[in-house]
Design a protein around this motif. Structure first.
Motif, short mmCIF file in Angstrom:
data_model
loop_
_atom_site.label_atom_id
_atom_site.label_comp_id
_atom_site.label_asym_id
_atom_site.label_seq_id
_atom_site.Cartn_x
_atom_site.Cartn_y
_atom_site.Cartn_z
N ALA A 25 0.79 -0.90 0.00
CA ALA A 25 0.25 -0.48 -0.01
C ALA A 25 0.48 1.42 -0.19
O ALA A 25 0.39 2.54 -1.12
CB ALA A 25 -1.01 -0.16 0.76
N ILE A 26 1.83 1.28 1.07
CA ILE A 26 3.26 2.27 0.73
C ILE A 26 3.99 1.89 0.90
O ILE A 26 4.89 1.31 1.88
CB ILE A 26 2.88 3.10 2.28
CG1 ILE A 26 1.31 3.86 1.98
CG2 ILE A 26 3.88 4.50 2.25
CD1 ILE A 26 0.76 4.75 2.86
N GLY A 27 5.33 2.08 -0.11
CA GLY A 27 6.46 1.98 0.31
C GLY A 27 7.55 3.26 1.01
O GLY A 27 7.63 3.93 0.32
N GLN A 28 7.92 2.94 1.87
CA GLN A 28 8.82 3.96 2.76
C GLN A 28 10.42 3.79 2.15
O GLN A 28 10.87 2.73 2.78
CB GLN A 28 8.58 3.31 4.11
CG GLN A 28 9.66 4.21 4.67
CD GLN A 28 9.77 4.00 6.66
OE1 GLN A 28 8.65 3.77 7.35
NE2 GLN A 28 11.34 3.79 7.38
N LEU A 29 10.43 5.08 1.71
CA LEU A 29 11.82 5.01 0.80
C LEU A 29 12.66 4.32 1.80
O LEU A 29 13.20 5.96 2.68
CB LEU A 29 11.42 6.03 0.39
CG LEU A 29 10.59 6.47 -1.21
CD1 LEU A 29 10.42 7.04 -1.87
CD2 LEU A 29 10.82 5.02 -2.22
N CYS A 30 13.63 4.32 2.04
CA CYS A 30 15.34 4.36 2.77
C CYS A 30 15.61 4.08 1.87
O CYS A 30 16.93 2.86 1.27
CB CYS A 30 14.76 2.82 3.71
SG CYS A 30 13.70 2.91 4.84
N LEU A 31 17.27 5.31 1.27
CA LEU A 31 17.17 5.72 0.83
C LEU A 31 19.04 5.65 1.07
O LEU A 31 18.88 6.28 2.10
CB LEU A 31 16.88 6.75 -0.45
CG LEU A 31 15.97 6.96 -0.65
CD1 LEU A 31 15.68 7.92 -2.12
CD2 LEU A 31 15.46 5.94 -1.56
N GLY A 32 19.73 4.74 0.56
CA GLY A 32 21.08 4.61 0.60
C GLY A 32 21.86 4.93 -0.31
O GLY A 32 22.33 5.01 -1.43
#
Length: 308
Positions: free
Chosen positions: A105-112
């Motif tokens: 439903a919702i993707g939490q963008l954990c960017l590195g």
């Protein structure tokens, strides 16, 4: 500075005011069946869930609970990342398969790494995110923020790159922590960007964090508890959980607060506190906001990654 071209007032408004955090469901010191029962209780309440394949065997617990009642499988915010869009697709699969669901439903963008740099500069990752939506892998995206990554969000927002892709921002927001830098926080408030507040109760009861040696995960939390406990006690609010839920929802752009629990009683406290939320008295809310601004300048923006 680019401004939103659309009204944000209804974005993420379908979230439940309290989102059940599943971190503790991965704690294997707790009997498996007990964790399944707590997950089932949260499912029965109808709230959204927040989870990740990085939380021990939490996905196994959730799959067991989901298979017991597929009609009540919750909508979920799930952490996805990390350093490339190919890796992100793999992480999505690592969550969808074990949970037995078809999309996030919702993707939490954990960017590195390179992916964070690409995001900040308006790179090709945005096309990849759009394709993920069109394919039905992910419904919406929210960007995870820490003090040491706030500059990434700032660059992307100011460049106008997030519009139409990022629906909101998710970070620790509670009486002891506001993990967006002052500069980013001011921009989010100015633009009325939707926010999901994580870590509702700051890691435990504030008096315990203040008074019990070792109760606070880091020394800075104990020091902050010393400052916040008298404010809480002066407020007259019945419980720390209620105080924290009311604090988070005292910001108009906050859509939900995420709190984790493995105990039915604690889950019950979260649910009760979220039924009819009244803002804290203005002077109480403002006093903590002033502390946040000071703490951010004194410590947060200087902190090494993952040191807080």
């Amino acid at each position: 500075m680019p401004q939103p071209s659309t009204d944000t007032s209804n974005i993420l408004k379908d979230l439940s005011p309290y989102v059940y955090g599943t971190t503790r469901l991965g704690d294997e010191t707790i009997p498996f069946d007990d964790r399944v029962k707590v997950a089932r209780a949260a499912m029965d309440s109808g709230v959204w869930f927040h989870t990740s394949n990085t939380y021990g065997n939490a996905l196994q617990v959730l799959r067991t609970a989901f298979d017991q009642d597929r009609a009540r499988v919750p909508r979920m915010i799930i952490k996805i990342g990390w350093n490339s869009t190919d890796e992100m697709r793999d992480v999505i699969r690592q969550n969808l398969g074990p949970l037995g669901v078809k999309s996030l439903a919702i993707g939490q963008l954990c960017l590195g790494g390179a992916l964070a740099d690409d995001f900040a500069g308006g790179g090709k990752c945005y096309e990849a995110f759009s394709r993920m939506r069109k394919e039905g892998l992910v419904g919406r995206f929210v960007l995870e923020v820490f003090p040491w990554t706030s500059h990434v969000a700032l660059r992307a927002i100011r460049g106008g790159f997030t519009q139409g892709i990022v629906d909101g921002y998710i970070f620790y927001l509670n009486p002891l922590q506001r993990f967006a830098s002052n500069e980013l926080w001011d921009l989010l408030v100015e633009r009325d960007e939707p926010v999901i507040a994580m870590r509702t109760v700051s890691g435990g009861q504030v008096q315990r964090l203040r008074d019990v040696p070792g109760a606070a995960w880091k020394e800075y939390l104990q020091k902050r508890a010393v400052e916040v406990a008298p404010i809480f006690e002066r407020s007259g609010v019945r419980s720390w959980t209620e105080f924290c839920v009311r604090f988070a929802h005292g910001f108009p752009q906050v859509r939900a607060t995420v709190g984790s629990s493995s105990r039915p009683a604690n889950l019950g406290e979260f649910l009760a506190a979220s039924k009819s939320i009244r803002p804290l008295p203005e002077e109480i809310q403002s006093e903590i906001v002033r502390l946040h601004r000071r703490w951010s300048d004194e410590l947060d923006i200087h902190a090494e990654p993952w040191s807080m």
